[in-house]
Design an enzyme around this catalytic site. Structure first.
Site, PDB file in Angstrom:
ATOM      1  N   ARG A 110     -17.989   4.074  18.236  1.00  0.00           N
ATOM      2  CA  ARG A 110     -17.112   2.935  17.906  1.00  0.00           C
ATOM      3  C   ARG A 110     -17.851   1.643  17.613  1.00  0.00           C
ATOM      4  O   ARG A 110     -17.211   0.633  17.351  1.00  0.00           O
ATOM      5  CB  ARG A 110     -16.063   2.731  18.998  1.00  0.00           C
ATOM      6  CG  ARG A 110     -15.211   3.963  19.168  1.00  0.00           C
ATOM      7  CD  ARG A 110     -13.919   3.798  19.923  1.00  0.00           C
ATOM      8  NE  ARG A 110     -13.416   5.142  20.153  1.00  0.00           N
ATOM      9  CZ  ARG A 110     -13.731   5.896  21.209  1.00  0.00           C
ATOM     10  NH1 ARG A 110     -14.481   5.403  22.173  1.00  0.00           N
ATOM     11  NH2 ARG A 110     -13.285   7.123  21.315  1.00  0.00           N
ATOM     12  N   ASN A 260      -8.371   9.244  32.504  1.00  0.00           N
ATOM     13  CA  ASN A 260      -7.495  10.220  33.140  1.00  0.00           C
ATOM     14  C   ASN A 260      -8.211  11.028  34.219  1.00  0.00           C
ATOM     15  O   ASN A 260      -9.418  10.997  34.348  1.00  0.00           O
ATOM     16  CB  ASN A 260      -6.936  11.171  32.086  1.00  0.00           C
ATOM     17  CG  ASN A 260      -8.030  11.873  31.294  1.00  0.00           C
ATOM     18  OD1 ASN A 260      -8.565  11.312  30.353  1.00  0.00           O
ATOM     19  ND2 ASN A 260      -8.377  13.081  31.684  1.00  0.00           N
ATOM     20  N   ASP A 305      -3.044  12.856  30.967  1.00  0.00           N
ATOM     21  CA  ASP A 305      -4.151  12.273  30.195  1.00  0.00           C
ATOM     22  C   ASP A 305      -3.833  10.835  29.786  1.00  0.00           C
ATOM     23  O   ASP A 305      -4.181  10.387  28.705  1.00  0.00           O
ATOM     24  CB  ASP A 305      -4.472  13.147  28.964  1.00  0.00           C
ATOM     25  CG  ASP A 305      -5.743  12.726  28.233  1.00  0.00           C
ATOM     26  OD1 ASP A 305      -6.590  12.036  28.837  1.00  0.00           O
ATOM     27  OD2 ASP A 305      -5.883  13.075  27.051  1.00  0.00           O
ATOM     28  N   MET A 653     -22.557  22.706  16.516  1.00  0.00           N
ATOM     29  CA  MET A 653     -21.924  23.922  17.028  1.00  0.00           C
ATOM     30  C   MET A 653     -22.913  24.654  17.923  1.00  0.00           C
ATOM     31  O   MET A 653     -23.764  25.408  17.455  1.00  0.00           O
ATOM     32  CB  MET A 653     -21.497  24.784  15.823  1.00  0.00           C
ATOM     33  CG  MET A 653     -20.952  26.152  16.191  1.00  0.00           C
ATOM     34  SD  MET A 653     -19.462  26.065  17.199  1.00  0.00           S
ATOM     35  CE  MET A 653     -19.418  27.756  17.810  1.00  0.00           C
TER      36      MET A 653
HETATM   37  O1  LIG Z   1     -11.290  11.407  29.248  1.00  0.00           O
HETATM   38  C1  LIG Z   1     -12.269  11.135  28.559  1.00  0.00           C
HETATM   39  O2  LIG Z   1     -13.409  11.055  29.026  1.00  0.00           O
HETATM   40  C2  LIG Z   1     -12.022  10.884  27.111  1.00  0.00           C
HETATM   41  C3  LIG Z   1     -13.035  10.506  26.230  1.00  0.00           C
HETATM   42  C4  LIG Z   1     -12.704  10.261  24.874  1.00  0.00           C
HETATM   43  C5  LIG Z   1     -13.844   9.850  24.002  1.00  0.00           C
HETATM   44  O3  LIG Z   1     -14.925   9.573  24.569  1.00  0.00           O
HETATM   45  O4  LIG Z   1     -13.763   9.796  22.793  1.00  0.00           O
HETATM   46  C6  LIG Z   1     -11.342  10.400  24.459  1.00  0.00           C
HETATM   47  C7  LIG Z   1     -10.410  10.770  25.450  1.00  0.00           C
HETATM   48  N1  LIG Z   1     -10.758  11.002  26.720  1.00  0.00           N
HETATM   49  C8  LIG Z   1      -9.017  10.916  25.167  1.00  0.00           C
HETATM   50  O5  LIG Z   1      -8.228  11.225  26.075  1.00  0.00           O
HETATM   51  C9  LIG Z   1      -8.540  10.684  23.860  1.00  0.00           C
HETATM   52  O6  LIG Z   1      -7.336  10.784  23.592  1.00  0.00           O
HETATM   53  C10 LIG Z   1      -9.472  10.338  22.851  1.00  0.00           C
HETATM   54  C11 LIG Z   1      -9.297  10.098  21.488  1.00  0.00           C
HETATM   55  C12 LIG Z   1     -10.535   9.847  21.003  1.00  0.00           C
HETATM   56  C13 LIG Z   1     -10.922   9.559  19.632  1.00  0.00           C
HETATM   57  O7  LIG Z   1     -12.034   9.042  19.451  1.00  0.00           O
HETATM   58  O8  LIG Z   1     -10.137   9.878  18.704  1.00  0.00           O
HETATM   59  N2  LIG Z   1     -11.445   9.898  22.004  1.00  0.00           N
HETATM   60  C14 LIG Z   1     -10.827  10.205  23.150  1.00  0.00           C
HETATM   61 CA   LIG Z   2      -9.114  11.976  28.186  1.00  0.00          CA
END
Ligand SMILES: O=C(O)c1cc(C(=O)O)c2c(n1)C(=O)C(=O)c1cc(C(=O)O)[nH]c1-2
Ligand SMILES: [Ca+2]
Length: 683
Positions: A110, A260, A305, A653
């Protein structure tokens, strides 16, 4: 002038974009107004830059003295001339492709932090790297994961978030709670990379000190909110700090959002007992020491979540006849919160999307009034929950215009069917949610799935944080749209998953500008000025959690293939994108037959290990190769070389030999062939 002062006085440098949310308040408001409702007819593409990774692009670029510093998928850095898009230098941290499978939601990044001539990059494989902004040379590099801490047995740490820097300290957390992780945030000295402090968001599993500033509050207040015999003790408990971290110069506090629970099932994680602090909370600490100051838990007993990692914004709002300095927050759980920034006191809260997990918030405390039926991991009964795990608001940034007093909030509706598992066996390399995952090779057109697709929704909402009501709303084609930018030209810029980039009138949501960006947009725009000319720039590239998972019926609503780029717009811009053809690549037909019993078994393995990157039901997600057309499914050994041994690990992968037996891997191949037969002949 030091960077810290420049950020605090950001309006003296309206041409720059020095920190993730432009200012420490993260309002994402640009005081530039050359582009406005009167001039918008002259807005055109000024330049584009093709990225070398066609994956989800989520970065917010920084602009410092006419140079754009941005990141891409796989944590790569590009320094571009922000007036022309010419590449000045690039840095590739060479993240080992094998870690690709350890992220829940694409190998996104990001963005960067900037501080006194240096850039700070957090990589998918958990390094924090300081770069010289002149040439991209590495100044220092550290591992952000402590090797000696008690983090649980299932560790799958990754970093997708942008570092934030305040008072000479670089703040960063990480992700991993879908696999198994214990959350924390760390502060490193910007000069040397030395660790200053680390704050854990979930208690030590043995309730022992971690020799961290979080010790006292975790041992005295948080530990009693967990069952000592829940699976969290082995799974780390979650609470990952994977996105929002904000320093507030007004209160001199750092706020961060914790994620979460791990596993998701509250019944399994904590035997259905306790609030589980600090899951889904905003926590405030002192910047120098990490000392605990306050917390506000938005979703106790999390099993949906419902991370609170979404963007934290600070504002001054007229409330009850006085100006108050507040935090506004729209986490996944669907409620818009206004909190006192100094104390965390709950001021107000109101749902901004349809919710059915709670009946509302207690008006005094802000604690949710639960709908008992939504507690699927305790009741043992399935529940169709709104919002789903994508949240009512996800990664897309919101913005605030002090001119209209409105928060421009990208919202979505992606409900989830949740059913708790009776027994929990952690998979070393798979998702560990504690959900009931049954073999299922049904067509994706079951009534249940069709209904879920009908419920998909995405809107841009102009939210009044004082009255807690929507002033206007633009209904978009589907969920998972990009973030917003508000400007003094009274425009709101936003890219959408359908591959278009828009400018809306900040007063009424009228669509004043639309550009075909050729690929879905999930990132958030910025604005800057060079030589008297205002630019608006955005990263384009479809992916992220919804981008990879949504296929078939759900993808027809949104989504497009991935052509990753940076685009910059200005008045009288002269650039244009090359025409693209998304004609399907000719492919050999799938093998003539499959073994139905094996395919059914393979459907379960696919759900455990494959679907979150390759998409639900093996239908194509437009980002990764279409498995149904892969030559590798023609032959058992070729397939095993990739899925078992990791022949394509440099593409992200990894091999799954450690986690699955050869016949389980073969069953996945059978399932993919079955799905190819079921779906490829369809229109
Ligand atoms: O619980 C976590 O550690 C974690 C990490 C991340 C992440 O690092 O991108 C996401 C999520 N959860 C998550 O719940 C989520 O909906 C999500 C969307 C995204 C994205 O970049 O589109 N990352 C994440
Ligand atoms: Ca998550």
């Amino acid at each position: 002038e030091s960077t810290g002062d420049a950020i605090i006085h950001a309006d003296d440098h309206p041409g720059d974009w020095l920190i993730h949310g432009r200012t420490y308040s993260e309002q994402r408001y640009s005081p530039l107004m050359q582009i406005n409702a009167k001039t918008i007819g002259r807005l055109h593409l000024a330049w584009h830059y093709d990225l070398d990774t066609n994956r989800g692009q989520e970065a917010t670029p920084l602009i410092v003295n006419g140079i754009m510093y941005t990141t891409t998928a796989w944590s790569k850095v590009k320094a571009l001339d922000a007036a022309t898009g010419r590449l000045l230098w690039a840095y590739d941290p060479k993240v080992d492709g094998r870690v690709g499978v350890r992220g829940c939601c694409d190998i996104v990044n990001r963005g960067l932090g900037y501080w006194n001539g240096r850039l700070y990059l957090a990589t998918f494989d958990n390094r924090l790297i300081a770069l010289d902004s002149k040439d991209g040379k590495v100044v220092w590099s550290v591992n952000t994961i402590p090797t000696d801490a008690d983090l649980g047995q299932q560790q799958a740490y990754t970093i997708t978030g942008a570092p934030r820097i305040a008072k000479g300290r670089v703040l960063i957390g990480n992700g991993g709670a879908e696999f198994g992780a214990r959350g924390f945030i760390s502060a490193f000295d910007a000069e040397t990379g030395r660790l200053d402090w680390r704050f854990f968001t979930v208690p030590n599993p043995h309730n022992r000190p971690d020799h961290a500033p979080s010790d006292t509050v975790l041992m005295t207040r948080a530990y009693p909110t967990w069952s000592p015999t829940g699976a969290w003790v082995r799974q780390g408990g979650g609470g990952t700090v994977w996105d929002s971290i904000v320093y507030d110069p007004v209160t001199d506090l750092v706020y961060f959002g914790a994620g979460n629970g791990s596993p998701w099932s509250y019944g399994i994680r904590s035997n259905g007992k306790g609030d589980n602090l600090f899951l889904d909370s905003i926590v405030a600490v002192k910047p120098e020491t990490g000392e605990y100051v306050w917390h506000f838990q938005e979703t106790p007993e999390d099993q949906w979540d419902y991370t609170s990692t979404q963007q934290i914004m600070t504002l001054d709002l007229p409330l009850g006849g006085q100006m108050r300095h507040v935090i506004v927050h729209a986490p996944k759980n669907g409620f818009f919160y206004v909190l006192d920034a100094a104390t965390g006191e709950f001021i107000s809260g109101r749902n901004f999307v349809f919710v059915n997990w709670a009946k509302g918030l207690d008006p005094k405390t802000g604690r949710p009034i639960f709908n008992p039926a939504a507690q699927y991991s305790v009741t043992g009964k399935p529940f169709y929950v709104f919002p789903g795990d994508m949240g009512g608001h996800g990664i897309a940034a919101m913005s605030y215009s002090p001119r209209t007093g409105l928060v421009y909030l990208p919202t979505q509706q992606v409900p989830d069917h949740l059913k708790g598992a009776r027994k929990f066996r952690a998979l070393p390399d798979g998702w560990n949610l504690g959900l009931d995952i049954q073999p299922d090779d049904r067509m994706p057109s079951t009534e249940e799935q069709k209904a879920a697709v009908r419920d998909l929704r995405g809107t841009l909402v102009a939210w009044d944080p004082v009255s807690q009501t929507a002033r206007w709303e633009v209904v978009q084609k589907g969920p998972a749209n990009g973030g917003t930018l508000a400007t003094a030209g009274d425009l709101v810029f936003q890219g959408l998953t359908d591959g278009t980039f828009h400018a809306y009138d900040a007063h009424d949501g009228k669509d004043l500008f639309s550009f075909d960006a050729q690929s879905g947009i999930i990132a958030s725009p910025v604005s800057y000025r060079i030589g008297g000319r205002q630019y608006v720039a955005i990263e384009v590239g479809w992916g992220g959690s919804y981008g990879l998972f949504a296929t078939g019926l759900a993808r027809q609503e949104t989504g497009s293939v991935n052509h990753s780029r940076v685009l910059a717009f200005a008045l009288d811009g002269k650039d244009h994108l090359p025409a693209v053809s998304d004609a399907p690549v000719p492919s050999s037909p799938p093998p003539a037959s499959f073994v139905p019993r094996q395919a059914l078994a393979g459907s379960q393995q696919y759900q455990n290990y494959c679907q979150y990157c390759h998409g639900a039901n093996v239908e194509w997600n437009g980002v990764l190769p279409d498995l149904r057309k892969s030559p590798a499914i023609q032959d058992k050994n070729s397939f095993y070389a990739i899925v078992g041994k990791g022949a394509l690990s440099s593409f992200g992968m990894d091999g799954f030999e450690k986690s699955m037996k050869p016949d389980e891997i073969e069953s996945i191949r059978q399932f993919i062939i079955e799905r190819a037969h079921q779906t490829l002949s369809q229109p």
